[in-house]
Design a protein around this motif. Structure first.
Motif, PDB file in Angstrom:
ATOM      1  N   PRO A 371       0.770  -1.363   0.029  1.00 35.59           N
ATOM      2  CA  PRO A 371       0.106   0.046   0.181  1.00 35.59           C
ATOM      3  C   PRO A 371       0.932   1.299   0.275  1.00 35.59           C
ATOM      4  O   PRO A 371       0.397   2.198  -0.442  1.00 35.59           O
ATOM      5  CB  PRO A 371      -0.677   0.219   1.249  1.00 35.59           C
ATOM      6  N   ILE A 372       2.143   1.292   0.713  1.00 34.73           N
ATOM      7  CA  ILE A 372       2.751   2.330   0.694  1.00 34.73           C
ATOM      8  C   ILE A 372       3.342   2.650  -0.767  1.00 34.73           C
ATOM      9  O   ILE A 372       3.554   3.860  -1.128  1.00 34.73           O
ATOM     10  CB  ILE A 372       3.906   2.288   1.562  1.00 34.73           C
ATOM     11  N   CYS A 373       3.770   1.466  -1.390  1.00 34.94           N
ATOM     12  CA  CYS A 373       4.287   1.596  -2.841  1.00 34.94           C
ATOM     13  C   CYS A 373       3.228   2.258  -3.542  1.00 34.94           C
ATOM     14  O   CYS A 373       3.522   3.001  -4.628  1.00 34.94           O
ATOM     15  CB  CYS A 373       4.947   0.430  -3.294  1.00 34.94           C
ATOM     16  N   SER A 374       2.008   1.618  -3.256  1.00 33.53           N
ATOM     17  CA  SER A 374       1.034   1.983  -4.460  1.00 33.53           C
ATOM     18  C   SER A 374       0.630   3.713  -4.270  1.00 33.53           C
ATOM     19  O   SER A 374       0.408   4.531  -5.099  1.00 33.53           O
ATOM     20  CB  SER A 374      -0.273   1.381  -3.915  1.00 33.53           C
ATOM     21  N   TRP A 375       0.784   4.077  -2.911  1.00 32.34           N
ATOM     22  CA  TRP A 375       0.503   5.437  -2.585  1.00 32.34           C
ATOM     23  C   TRP A 375       1.456   6.554  -3.334  1.00 32.34           C
ATOM     24  O   TRP A 375       1.161   7.237  -3.807  1.00 32.34           O
ATOM     25  CB  TRP A 375       0.325   5.693  -1.227  1.00 32.34           C
ATOM     26  N   TYR A 376       3.003   5.831  -3.179  1.00 33.04           N
ATOM     27  CA  TYR A 376       3.748   6.739  -3.813  1.00 33.04           C
ATOM     28  C   TYR A 376       3.885   6.597  -5.234  1.00 33.04           C
ATOM     29  O   TYR A 376       4.287   7.758  -5.813  1.00 33.04           O
ATOM     30  CB  TYR A 376       5.261   6.294  -3.162  1.00 33.04           C
ATOM     31  N   ASP A 377       3.399   5.602  -5.875  1.00 30.29           N
ATOM     32  CA  ASP A 377       3.243   5.828  -7.055  1.00 30.29           C
ATOM     33  C   ASP A 377       2.213   6.420  -7.577  1.00 30.29           C
ATOM     34  O   ASP A 377       2.379   7.284  -8.697  1.00 30.29           O
ATOM     35  CB  ASP A 377       2.884   4.163  -7.615  1.00 30.29           C
ATOM     36  N   ALA A 378       1.097   6.664  -6.909  1.00 32.67           N
ATOM     37  CA  ALA A 378       0.093   7.715  -7.462  1.00 32.67           C
ATOM     38  C   ALA A 378       0.525   8.879  -7.208  1.00 32.67           C
ATOM     39  O   ALA A 378       0.168   9.775  -7.955  1.00 32.67           O
ATOM     40  CB  ALA A 378      -1.338   7.236  -6.602  1.00 32.67           C
ATOM     41  N   TYR A 379       1.115   9.222  -6.001  1.00 34.81           N
ATOM     42  CA  TYR A 379       1.815  10.473  -5.674  1.00 34.81           C
ATOM     43  C   TYR A 379       2.734  11.166  -6.666  1.00 34.81           C
ATOM     44  O   TYR A 379       2.895  12.193  -7.214  1.00 34.81           O
ATOM     45  CB  TYR A 379       2.262  10.787  -4.283  1.00 34.81           C
ATOM     46  N   LYS A 380       3.634  10.064  -7.052  1.00 36.09           N
ATOM     47  CA  LYS A 380       4.658  10.529  -7.944  1.00 36.09           C
ATOM     48  C   LYS A 380       4.153  10.805  -9.643  1.00 36.09           C
ATOM     49  O   LYS A 380       4.512  11.762 -10.079  1.00 36.09           O
ATOM     50  CB  LYS A 380       5.655   9.288  -8.241  1.00 36.09           C
ATOM     51  N   THR A 381       3.134   9.749  -9.907  1.00 32.39           N
ATOM     52  CA  THR A 381       2.429  10.300 -11.089  1.00 32.39           C
ATOM     53  C   THR A 381       1.431  11.571 -10.999  1.00 32.39           C
ATOM     54  O   THR A 381       1.490  12.289 -12.365  1.00 32.39           O
ATOM     55  CB  THR A 381       1.314   9.178 -11.388  1.00 32.39           C
ATOM     56  N   SER A 382       1.026  12.078  -9.955  1.00 36.34           N
ATOM     57  CA  SER A 382       0.262  13.250  -9.937  1.00 36.34           C
ATOM     58  C   SER A 382       1.168  14.409  -9.778  1.00 36.34           C
ATOM     59  O   SER A 382       0.484  15.549  -9.649  1.00 36.34           O
ATOM     60  CB  SER A 382      -0.790  12.955  -8.848  1.00 36.34           C
ATOM     61  N   ASN A 383       2.310  14.193  -9.613  1.00 37.59           N
ATOM     62  CA  ASN A 383       3.082  15.485  -9.317  1.00 37.59           C
ATOM     63  C   ASN A 383       4.459  15.524 -10.057  1.00 37.59           C
ATOM     64  O   ASN A 383       5.686  15.510  -9.802  1.00 37.59           O
ATOM     65  CB  ASN A 383       3.529  15.489  -7.703  1.00 37.59           C
ATOM     66  N   ARG A 384       4.470  15.072 -11.250  1.00 33.47           N
ATOM     67  CA  ARG A 384       5.486  15.339 -12.422  1.00 33.47           C
ATOM     68  C   ARG A 384       6.276  16.613 -12.008  1.00 33.47           C
ATOM     69  O   ARG A 384       7.485  16.714 -12.416  1.00 33.47           O
ATOM     70  CB  ARG A 384       5.174  15.046 -13.619  1.00 33.47           C
ATOM     71  N   ASP A 385       5.799  17.538 -11.808  1.00 33.23           N
ATOM     72  CA  ASP A 385       6.464  18.857 -11.565  1.00 33.23           C
ATOM     73  C   ASP A 385       7.632  19.047 -10.575  1.00 33.23           C
ATOM     74  O   ASP A 385       8.466  19.798 -10.607  1.00 33.23           O
ATOM     75  CB  ASP A 385       5.320  20.048 -11.382  1.00 33.23           C
ATOM     76  N   LYS A 386       7.413  18.150  -9.482  1.00 31.10           N
ATOM     77  CA  LYS A 386       8.484  17.949  -8.556  1.00 31.10           C
ATOM     78  C   LYS A 386       9.756  17.167  -8.929  1.00 31.10           C
ATOM     79  O   LYS A 386       9.649  15.929  -9.204  1.00 31.10           O
ATOM     80  CB  LYS A 386       7.775  17.410  -7.175  1.00 31.10           C
ATOM     81  N   TRP A 387      10.794  17.939  -9.456  1.00 31.20           N
ATOM     82  CA  TRP A 387      11.892  17.358 -10.000  1.00 31.20           C
ATOM     83  C   TRP A 387      12.517  16.165  -9.231  1.00 31.20           C
ATOM     84  O   TRP A 387      12.926  15.129  -9.491  1.00 31.20           O
ATOM     85  CB  TRP A 387      12.962  18.262 -10.248  1.00 31.20           C
ATOM     86  N   TRP A 388      12.549  16.531  -7.810  1.00 31.90           N
ATOM     87  CA  TRP A 388      13.428  15.625  -6.987  1.00 31.90           C
ATOM     88  C   TRP A 388      12.574  13.946  -6.789  1.00 31.90           C
ATOM     89  O   TRP A 388      13.273  12.915  -6.420  1.00 31.90           O
ATOM     90  CB  TRP A 388      13.424  15.874  -5.367  1.00 31.90           C
ATOM     91  N   LEU A 389      11.283  13.908  -7.429  1.00 35.69           N
ATOM     92  CA  LEU A 389      10.542  12.572  -7.333  1.00 35.69           C
ATOM     93  C   LEU A 389      11.213  11.747  -8.347  1.00 35.69           C
ATOM     94  O   LEU A 389      11.070  10.416  -7.982  1.00 35.69           O
ATOM     95  CB  LEU A 389       9.213  12.768  -7.691  1.00 35.69           C
ATOM     96  N   SER A 390      11.902  12.104  -9.356  1.00 37.87           N
ATOM     97  CA  SER A 390      12.613  11.352 -10.259  1.00 37.87           C
ATOM     98  C   SER A 390      13.921  10.560  -9.639  1.00 37.87           C
ATOM     99  O   SER A 390      14.339   9.679 -10.452  1.00 37.87           O
ATOM    100  CB  SER A 390      12.935  12.385 -11.487  1.00 37.87           C
ATOM    101  N   TYR A 391      14.246  11.056  -8.557  1.00 41.25           N
ATOM    102  CA  TYR A 391      15.294  10.371  -8.093  1.00 41.25           C
ATOM    103  C   TYR A 391      14.974   9.169  -6.947  1.00 41.25           C
ATOM    104  O   TYR A 391      16.058   8.649  -6.384  1.00 41.25           O
ATOM    105  CB  TYR A 391      16.291  11.557  -7.337  1.00 41.25           C
ATOM    106  N   ILE A 392      13.528   9.153  -6.635  1.00 45.63           N
ATOM    107  CA  ILE A 392      13.301   8.283  -5.613  1.00 45.63           C
ATOM    108  C   ILE A 392      12.456   7.408  -6.261  1.00 45.63           C
ATOM    109  O   ILE A 392      11.383   7.566  -6.520  1.00 45.63           O
ATOM    110  CB  ILE A 392      12.884   8.953  -4.342  1.00 45.63           C
TER     111      ILE A 392
END
Length: 392
Positions: A371-392
């Motif tokens: 569930p944590i991975c699913s949440w983070y996947d959704a968060y990452k997909t919805s916040n492509r403008d946050k550059w730092w997400l591409s590193y985690i």
């Protein structure tokens, strides 16, 4: 659903997610299995069949990480020019090396004492990306030929041992599973660079099979040819038993252990046999899984979309739960503060559980992490403008 999400290759994410989950089994075994503190599960003279195969199946993880990281870089390169791709590879490579030395080191050890430093799979992913930033400027055929020749021939260097502290230290970083000392400081090189830095370029050009101009029929044909070819080459060379791994197989007291001896290949550094029997079947998996659909397989796809996040979180969770297990069985918190590697801590001999409990802990932790991975996947997909997400 974003366009980038739609363009992702599900079978690749599925394979990546599957090996992440399998990897967690190995780390749970390290931190919870009673026998882990007494002998290596690959030691044919001490192991048993169930324990050997528990260890063997996790051999797929590192090669798939490195190979598919190259494939992912190819996909990134389809949206960028070569200079931009090289810059991306350099920045991401440096970040991975830094992450290995900080947040990942802390997860493994629960301390940031730099008298001892471990260079493991994240380090070699990072250094391989840095090299790939240069390889992409070389002619494709030259890069492929050199990479194949190094992977085929690097075991000829197994017995090479240069004299002198400097030469020996440099050679350790390149091709030896060993410790390099600098006064009171020591660096444990778990993943020397050769041949890993040549695996990633092959993964990079492997990505060409997934270009939109390539038909599924042609891709599947090539996947079967590559996968079967590498796997069959393993069986032929291993049966001949003259080259491809520092250690030869030999008949044992039982059929099960004889088969284990046959598959007991070297990971540090990865021998030719090791790479053939891990990458070959992995490519076959991609061929089989391309048309797979369903709720269960989608869970692996989700984990495979956030591999770095899963990697970091799962180590902290496993280590933290191991602390609780140690405290509950008469050990102290300080016993779980690691100097080099968990299984090398003499004070933990006597701690741990049977293999069945290890599997149970692994299943429970994997389910809890999803569930944590699913949440983070959704968060990452919805916040492509946050550059730092591409590193985690």
């Amino acid at each position: 659903m974003s366009n980038e999400r739609k363009k992702r290759i599900k079978s690749i994410d599925m394979l990546r997610g599957l090996v992440m989950v399998i990897m967690a089994l190995d780390h749970v075994r390290d931190y919870f299995h009673y026998d882990a503190f007494f002998f290596d599960p690959s030691d044919i003279t001490k192991t048993n069949v169930a324990l050997f195969w528990t260890r063997f199946v996790t051999h797929f993880c590192a090669p798939v990480f490195v190979f598919l990281a190259g494939t992912s870089a190819f996909f990134v390169g389809q949206r960028r020019d070569k200079k931009s791709l090289a810059s991306w590879l350099l920045k991401r490579g440096v970040w991975l090396v830094v992450a290995e030395l900080t947040i990942i080191k802390l997860a493994w050890m629960f301390k940031l004492d730099y008298t001892t430093t471990l260079l493991q799979v994240i380090w070699v992913l990072g250094i391989s990306m840095i090299f790939l930033a240069g390889f992409i400027y070389l002619p494709k055929k030259l890069t492929i030929v050199v990479s194949v020749l190094v992977i085929l021939g690097h075991n000829l260097l197994d017995s090479y041992a240069p004299t002198g502290a400097v030469a020996s230290g440099v050679w350790t970083f390149l091709h030896v599973f060993n410790i390099v000392s600098f006064g009171d400081f020591q660096i444990f090189v778990g993943y020397p660079m050769i041949p890993w830095i040549f695996v990633m370029p092959l993964g990079y050009y492997f990505g060409e099979l997934y270009k939109s101009s390539v038909s599924q029929e042609y891709r599947l044909k090539k996947l079967w040819q590559l996968g079967l070819g590498l796997t069959l080459l393993f069986f032929v060379l291993r049966f001949i038993n003259v080259y491809g791994d520092p250690y030869f197989w030999a008949p044992q007291e039982t059929l099960g252990l004889t088969i284990a001896s046959f598959f007991n290949i070297t990971k540090y550094p990865p021998s030719l046999m090791y790479l053939l029997i891990t990458i070959g079947p992995s490519i076959l998996f991609l061929a089989v899984a391309e048309k797979w659909q369903g709720a269960f397989t989608q869970k692996f796809v989700t984990i495979g979309r956030v591999p770095m996040f899963f990697y970091i979180v799962h180590i902290y969770v496993i280590h933290l739960f191991a602390v609780f297990a140690a405290l509950a069985t008469g050990f102290s918190f300080s016993d779980m503060v690691i100097d080099l590697w968990i299984t090398l801590q003499p004070q933990l001999q006597g701690y741990g559980f049977g293999l069945g409990i290890v599997y149970l802990i692994w299943i429970v932790l994997t389910i809890a992490l999803y569930p944590i991975c699913s949440w983070y996947d959704a968060y990452k997909t919805s916040n492509r403008d946050k550059w730092w997400l591409s590193y985690i």
